[in-house]
Design a protein around this motif. Structure first.
Motif, PDB file in Angstrom:
ATOM      1  N   HIS A 187       1.528  -1.269  -0.064  1.00 42.87           N
ATOM      2  CA  HIS A 187       0.516   0.107  -0.094  1.00 42.87           C
ATOM      3  C   HIS A 187       1.435   1.900  -0.148  1.00 42.87           C
ATOM      4  CE1 HIS A 187      -3.412  -2.818   0.671  1.00 42.87           C
ATOM      5  NE2 HIS A 187      -4.392  -1.550   0.412  1.00 42.87           N
ATOM      6  N   GLN A 188       2.285   1.366   0.237  1.00 43.81           N
ATOM      7  CA  GLN A 188       2.825   2.097   0.083  1.00 43.81           C
ATOM      8  C   GLN A 188       3.488   2.857   1.136  1.00 43.81           C
ATOM      9  OE1 GLN A 188       2.717   3.909  -3.968  1.00 43.81           O
ATOM     10  NE2 GLN A 188       3.971   2.270  -5.083  1.00 43.81           N
ATOM     11  N   VAL A 189       3.145   2.988   2.095  1.00 47.55           N
ATOM     12  CA  VAL A 189       3.268   3.422   3.334  1.00 47.55           C
ATOM     13  C   VAL A 189       4.300   2.888   3.415  1.00 47.55           C
ATOM     14  CG1 VAL A 189       1.988   3.538   5.912  1.00 47.55           C
ATOM     15  CG2 VAL A 189       0.791   2.499   3.998  1.00 47.55           C
ATOM     16  N   ARG A 190       4.980   4.177   4.269  1.00 45.71           N
ATOM     17  CA  ARG A 190       6.091   3.804   5.023  1.00 45.71           C
ATOM     18  C   ARG A 190       6.592   3.812   6.377  1.00 45.71           C
ATOM     19  NH1 ARG A 190      10.887   8.133   4.081  1.00 45.71           N
ATOM     20  NH2 ARG A 190      12.781   7.064   4.396  1.00 45.71           N
ATOM     21  N   PRO A 191       7.118   2.735   6.699  1.00 45.60           N
ATOM     22  CA  PRO A 191       7.025   1.198   7.759  1.00 45.60           C
ATOM     23  C   PRO A 191       8.258   2.794   8.711  1.00 45.60           C
ATOM     24  CG  PRO A 191       8.447   0.592   6.739  1.00 45.60           C
ATOM     25  CD  PRO A 191       7.321   1.614   5.355  1.00 45.60           C
ATOM     26  N   ASP A 192       8.110   3.395   9.759  1.00 42.17           N
ATOM     27  CA  ASP A 192       8.744   3.711  10.746  1.00 42.17           C
ATOM     28  C   ASP A 192       9.869   2.873  11.397  1.00 42.17           C
ATOM     29  OD1 ASP A 192       7.078   2.669  12.949  1.00 42.17           O
ATOM     30  OD2 ASP A 192       6.496   4.809  12.790  1.00 42.17           O
ATOM     31  N   GLN A 193      10.609   3.331  12.101  1.00 43.40           N
ATOM     32  CA  GLN A 193      10.829   2.674  13.543  1.00 43.40           C
ATOM     33  C   GLN A 193      11.165   1.550  14.011  1.00 43.40           C
ATOM     34  OE1 GLN A 193      13.917   5.388  15.488  1.00 43.40           O
ATOM     35  NE2 GLN A 193      11.701   5.938  17.107  1.00 43.40           N
ATOM     36  N   PHE A 194       9.438   1.924  14.396  1.00 41.72           N
ATOM     37  CA  PHE A 194       8.694   1.457  15.600  1.00 41.72           C
ATOM     38  C   PHE A 194       8.182  -0.183  14.407  1.00 41.72           C
ATOM     39  CE2 PHE A 194       8.377   5.923  17.024  1.00 41.72           C
ATOM     40  CZ  PHE A 194       8.888   5.308  18.847  1.00 41.72           C
ATOM     41  N   THR A 195       7.929   0.678  13.366  1.00 44.26           N
ATOM     42  CA  THR A 195       7.463  -0.802  12.834  1.00 44.26           C
ATOM     43  C   THR A 195       8.176  -1.999  12.876  1.00 44.26           C
ATOM     44  OG1 THR A 195       6.037   1.201  11.741  1.00 44.26           O
ATOM     45  CG2 THR A 195       6.348  -1.360  10.952  1.00 44.26           C
ATOM     46  N   LEU A 196       9.415  -1.001  12.233  1.00 39.02           N
ATOM     47  CA  LEU A 196      10.524  -2.320  12.081  1.00 39.02           C
ATOM     48  C   LEU A 196      11.288  -3.299  13.041  1.00 39.02           C
ATOM     49  CD1 LEU A 196      12.892   0.133   9.384  1.00 39.02           C
ATOM     50  CD2 LEU A 196      11.554  -1.814   8.852  1.00 39.02           C
ATOM     51  N   SER A 197      11.395  -2.463  14.185  1.00 33.14           N
ATOM     52  CA  SER A 197      11.392  -2.859  15.508  1.00 33.14           C
ATOM     53  C   SER A 197      10.635  -3.874  15.333  1.00 33.14           C
ATOM     54  CB  SER A 197      11.996  -2.037  16.551  1.00 33.14           C
ATOM     55  OG  SER A 197      10.621  -1.357  17.287  1.00 33.14           O
ATOM     56  N   THR A 198       9.493  -4.410  15.745  1.00 28.53           N
ATOM     57  CA  THR A 198       8.496  -5.138  15.849  1.00 28.53           C
ATOM     58  C   THR A 198       8.329  -5.950  15.444  1.00 28.53           C
ATOM     59  OG1 THR A 198       6.637  -3.106  16.964  1.00 28.53           O
ATOM     60  CG2 THR A 198       5.454  -4.884  15.941  1.00 28.53           C
ATOM     61  N   CYS A 199       8.696  -5.777  13.791  1.00 19.00           N
ATOM     62  CA  CYS A 199       8.902  -7.348  12.983  1.00 19.00           C
ATOM     63  C   CYS A 199      10.283  -7.794  13.125  1.00 19.00           C
ATOM     64  CB  CYS A 199       8.643  -6.679  11.574  1.00 19.00           C
ATOM     65  SG  CYS A 199       7.419  -5.914  10.447  1.00 19.00           S
ATOM     66  N   LEU A 200      10.798  -7.280  13.472  1.00 20.01           N
ATOM     67  CA  LEU A 200      12.363  -8.142  14.349  1.00 20.01           C
ATOM     68  C   LEU A 200      11.658  -9.062  15.793  1.00 20.01           C
ATOM     69  CD1 LEU A 200      14.554  -5.495  14.673  1.00 20.01           C
ATOM     70  CD2 LEU A 200      14.841  -6.772  12.901  1.00 20.01           C
ATOM     71  N   PHE A 201      10.597  -8.344  16.205  1.00 23.11           N
ATOM     72  CA  PHE A 201      10.432  -9.394  17.390  1.00 23.11           C
ATOM     73  C   PHE A 201       8.497 -10.569  17.288  1.00 23.11           C
ATOM     74  CE2 PHE A 201      13.215  -6.405  19.350  1.00 23.11           C
ATOM     75  CZ  PHE A 201      13.425  -7.170  19.870  1.00 23.11           C
ATOM     76  N   ALA A 202       8.719 -10.574  15.967  1.00 22.88           N
ATOM     77  CA  ALA A 202       7.585 -10.784  15.060  1.00 22.88           C
ATOM     78  C   ALA A 202       7.476 -12.732  14.627  1.00 22.88           C
ATOM     79  CB  ALA A 202       6.602 -10.391  14.269  1.00 22.88           C
TER      80      ALA A 202
END
Length: 202
Positions: A187-202
């Motif tokens: 959807h071309q929504v730019r992830p921020d640092q919180f998105t990326l850190s959350t994905c690391l622990f998914a």
């Protein structure tokens, strides 16, 4: 000057200046409530708010915003319900920021039915209001309701997507969390640092 002291967390100076003021309006009282609330001194914040309520100096939306922060931090349902009643009486229920804060307070207290009832009755809902309730469902593990609400959002941002991703990650649903992240990218929504850190622990 009072507002400056309060915003900087210089509460001793703010309090001294406040008591020296010959005339105190609701803005002055709001500054004291906000100052103590943001410093985590909730008892003092509530005491100043109580004094404000008993005086005939009026209020504005900020009079309720700071004390709602207190109810959220304390997860005090009764306090939240009292403030909600006061907001209704003085006619600020149409204020989307105040209503969103009450939705957040109810959700933080685990009162998701109350949060949803208020949300559904809001005449205007911005992205923050939608995201607040999505986050509330996610916090308490109701990912079905959270995902359904998210799918109905007329507009979303990175915070909205991150709230849903975080919910799946925290509830042991890593596959779903990564799936939502992929949708976010599509959807071309730019992830921020919180998105990326959350994905690391998914």
């Amino acid at each position: 000057m009072l507002s400056g002291y309060a915003k900087l967390g210089l509460l001793k100076q703010a309090r001294s200046f406040f008591y020296q003021m010959p005339h105190k309006d609701h803005v002055s009282w709001n500054s004291m409530v906000a100052g103590y609330a943001h410093k985590g001194r909730f008892a003092e914040a509530l005491r100043f708010y109580g004094h404000l309520r008993r005086l005939s100096v009026g209020y504005n939306e900020f009079s309720f915003a700071s004390v709602l922060i207190v109810s959220v931090k304390l997860k005090d349902f009764e306090l939240c319900r009292q403030i909600h009643g006061q907001v209704l009486v003085v006619g600020f229920s149409s204020n989307v920021v105040i209503s969103s804060l009450i939705v957040d307070a109810y959700a933080k207290c685990g009162k998701l039915e109350d949060a949803r009832r208020l949300f559904d009755g809001m005449p205007v809902r911005d992205v923050r209001a939608w995201t607040t309730l999505v986050s509330g469902y996610a916090t308490w593990g109701d990912m079905k309701s959270g995902a359904e609400l998210f799918s109905q959002m007329p507009k979303s941002n990175s915070c909205s997507w991150t709230s849903l991703i975080r919910g799946y990650a925290r509830n042991g649903m890593g596959y779903e969390a990564i799936g939502v992240f992929r949708q976010m990218i599509r959807h071309q929504v730019r992830p921020d640092q919180f998105t990326l850190s959350t994905c690391l622990f998914a």
